[in-house]
Motif scaffolding. Structure first.
Motif, short mmCIF file in Angstrom:
data_model
loop_
_atom_site.label_atom_id
_atom_site.label_comp_id
_atom_site.label_asym_id
_atom_site.label_seq_id
_atom_site.Cartn_x
_atom_site.Cartn_y
_atom_site.Cartn_z
N PHE A 27 0.87 -1.19 0.00
CA PHE A 27 0.00 0.00 0.00
C PHE A 27 0.90 1.23 0.00
N PRO A 28 0.60 2.26 -0.82
CA PRO A 28 1.48 3.43 -0.91
C PRO A 28 1.46 4.27 0.36
N VAL A 29 2.39 3.94 1.26
CA VAL A 29 2.46 4.63 2.56
C VAL A 29 3.60 5.64 2.57
N ASP A 30 3.29 6.88 2.87
CA ASP A 30 4.35 7.87 3.10
C ASP A 30 4.78 7.81 4.56
N GLU A 31 3.77 7.67 5.44
CA GLU A 31 4.04 7.63 6.89
C GLU A 31 2.97 6.73 7.53
N ILE A 32 3.37 5.97 8.55
CA ILE A 32 2.39 5.11 9.24
C ILE A 32 2.65 5.14 10.73
N TRP A 65 -3.52 13.48 8.80
CA TRP A 65 -3.41 12.05 8.44
C TRP A 65 -4.54 11.70 7.47
N ASP A 66 -4.25 10.85 6.48
CA ASP A 66 -5.24 10.60 5.41
C ASP A 66 -6.32 9.60 5.84
N MET A 67 -5.91 8.46 6.38
CA MET A 67 -6.88 7.40 6.69
C MET A 67 -6.49 6.77 8.02
N ALA A 68 -7.52 6.39 8.79
CA ALA A 68 -7.29 5.66 10.05
C ALA A 68 -8.07 4.35 9.99
N LEU A 69 -7.35 3.23 10.04
CA LEU A 69 -8.00 1.92 10.05
C LEU A 69 -8.21 1.55 11.52
N PHE A 70 -9.48 1.51 11.91
CA PHE A 70 -9.84 1.25 13.31
C PHE A 70 -10.09 -0.24 13.53
N LYS A 78 -16.40 4.64 19.43
CA LYS A 78 -17.38 5.70 19.69
C LYS A 78 -16.68 6.97 20.19
N GLU A 79 -15.61 6.78 20.96
CA GLU A 79 -14.90 7.94 21.52
C GLU A 79 -13.95 8.58 20.49
N PHE A 80 -13.23 7.76 19.74
CA PHE A 80 -12.14 8.31 18.94
C PHE A 80 -12.43 8.44 17.43
N ALA A 81 -13.34 7.64 16.87
CA ALA A 81 -13.59 7.75 15.42
C ALA A 81 -14.11 9.13 15.05
N PRO A 82 -15.08 9.71 15.81
CA PRO A 82 -15.54 11.06 15.46
C PRO A 82 -14.42 12.11 15.55
N ILE A 83 -13.50 11.92 16.49
CA ILE A 83 -12.37 12.87 16.62
C ILE A 83 -11.50 12.80 15.36
N ALA A 84 -11.21 11.58 14.94
CA ALA A 84 -10.38 11.41 13.72
C ALA A 84 -11.11 11.96 12.50
N ALA A 85 -12.40 11.63 12.38
CA ALA A 85 -13.18 12.07 11.21
C ALA A 85 -13.25 13.59 11.15
N LYS A 86 -13.45 14.20 12.32
CA LYS A 86 -13.57 15.68 12.40
C LYS A 86 -12.24 16.35 12.03
N ALA A 87 -11.15 15.63 12.30
CA ALA A 87 -9.81 16.19 11.99
C ALA A 87 -9.47 16.02 10.51
N GLY A 88 -10.40 15.42 9.75
CA GLY A 88 -10.19 15.28 8.30
C GLY A 88 -9.53 13.97 7.91
N CYS A 89 -9.42 13.05 8.87
CA CYS A 89 -8.81 11.73 8.60
C CYS A 89 -9.95 10.74 8.38
N VAL A 90 -10.02 10.12 7.20
CA VAL A 90 -11.14 9.21 6.90
C VAL A 90 -11.00 7.94 7.73
N VAL A 91 -12.06 7.59 8.44
CA VAL A 91 -12.04 6.41 9.32
C VAL A 91 -12.59 5.19 8.57
N ILE A 92 -11.85 4.09 8.60
CA ILE A 92 -12.34 2.80 8.08
C ILE A 92 -12.47 1.92 9.31
#
Ligand code: 2RA
Length: 340
Positions: A27-32, A65-70, A78-92
């Motif tokens: 997967f094309p990862v710049d940073e993980i 950050w681009d994507m967060a795989l939860f 419930k606590e952290f996915a909305p925080i990530a999504a609101k910060a512009g990081c797409v949550v999977i």
């Protein structure tokens, strides 16, 4: 140019597989980064030939950050996915929290890739339940050809589906039956799983179905077609990894078993191993570590006008969870973020 990827729950079975699969599929990862709870802070996890030390989820800044795989339970999601999504990081998200939310797409890339465009409503995409994912991969091509009316499925689900403790339970109970002095106190576990099968996964509902069975019904309808009638019996079996399913399908149009086999052979994500001889079918031990959804025992159900039976096996930690999540990330990259 690649993506900045976060894996949340990196020390669990699914989180570790997500890291393995991201590396295996290059997967094309710049940073993980690998995130875990504070108690697991600094735990080392592998990402290909690299070693990552887990950071604290509670204090992590998802901005940039681009994507967060939860791969954590519904509470932490419930606590952290909305925080990530609101910060512009797409949550999977691999938990069940958002799967039934009309504003969150529930995606199996081989089945309903176009639905991913609905991600922007909440910046969250849901991964289906492991037992659903492999089944809809097998159902979709047959539905496209002959329109499925009804599905009756019995599952034989491995213990890894319910986490590391369940793997230890099977191992300890099995060892305890053979190694003197290693006997396990039967009162420690509600039901023995070693050399046994348990027709109960998740909680019982008022209908008498378990929530696992309800998930297969609700998710199949959301992913493929709400008109499909599904009834499921989900059973835990003494297998470490690999879910198996006996699937009976009734279609609107007649579907010959040979045509069904040819269709499945040509369909994405499927490997057909189907010979009417000893060993001419797949068993869970043989699917572990593989990406495919295996289909065997394809045959007419002559008790109804248009019926087909099949046997479906897949690695529940891969297609059932981590692989599907990574495939969603690949799809999101191709269709939306377009960085890789
Ligand atoms: C199980 N499908 O197998 C559920 C959750 N992964 O336990």
């Amino acid at each position: 140019m690649g993506y900045k990827i976060v894996v949340v729950g990196a020390t669990g079975n699914v989180g570790r597989e997500m890291l393995n699969i991201l590396a295996e599929r290059e997967f094309p990862v710049d940073e993980i980064v690998a995130l875990a709870s504070r108690k697991s802070l600094g735990t080392e996890v592998s990402f290909g030939d690299k070693t990552l030390k887990t950071l604290d989820l509670a204090t992590f800044d998802f901005a940039g950050w681009d994507m967060a795989l939860f791969a954590v339970g519904s509470e932490a999601t419930k606590e952290f996915a909305p925080i990530a999504a609101k910060a512009g990081c797409v949550v999977i998200d691999n938990s069940s929290l958002y799967r039934y939310d009309p504003d969150v797409p529930l995606i199996v890339p081989e089945v309903n890739p176009d639905a991913i465009m609905g991600y922007s409503k909440k910046n969250i995409i849901a991964n289906p339940n492991c037992s659903t994912a492999q089944m809809v991969v097998a159902l979709k091509p047959l539905h496209d050809r002959a329109k499925i009316k009804r599905v009756v499925v019995s599952t034989y689900q491995s213990v890894s589906g319910s986490g590391k403790a369940a793997i230890d339970e099977l191992w300890n109970q099995t060892k305890g039956m053979y190694v003197p002095g290693q006997e396990v106190d039967p009162s420690v576990y509600p039901k023995q799983i070693a050399f046994n099968v348990i027709p109960h996964i998740d909680v019982f509902m008022d209908s008498g179905d378990t929530k696992e069975e309800w998930k297969m019904v609700a998710e199949t309808k959301k992913i493929i077609d709400p008109s499909i009638k599904v009834t499921a019996t989900c059973v835990r079996v003494p297998v470490f990894v690999g879910h198996s399913e006996s699937i009976n399908i009734e279609t609107e149009e007649f579907l010959d078993e040979d045509e069904a086999r040819d269709i499945l052979r040509e369909s994405p994500g499927i490997l057909v191993i189907d010979k009417r001889e000893d060993g001419g079918y797949v068993t869970p031990i043989e699917c572990v570590g593989d990406f495919a959804t295996f289909v065997s025992r394809i045959r007419q159900d002559v008790t109804v006008e248009n019926g087909i039976n099949l046997w479906c096996v897949s690695d529940n930690l891969r297609k059932g969870a981590a692989l599907n999540a990574v495939q969603i990330a690949e799809l999101l990259g191709r269709r939306v973020l377009k960085k890789g």
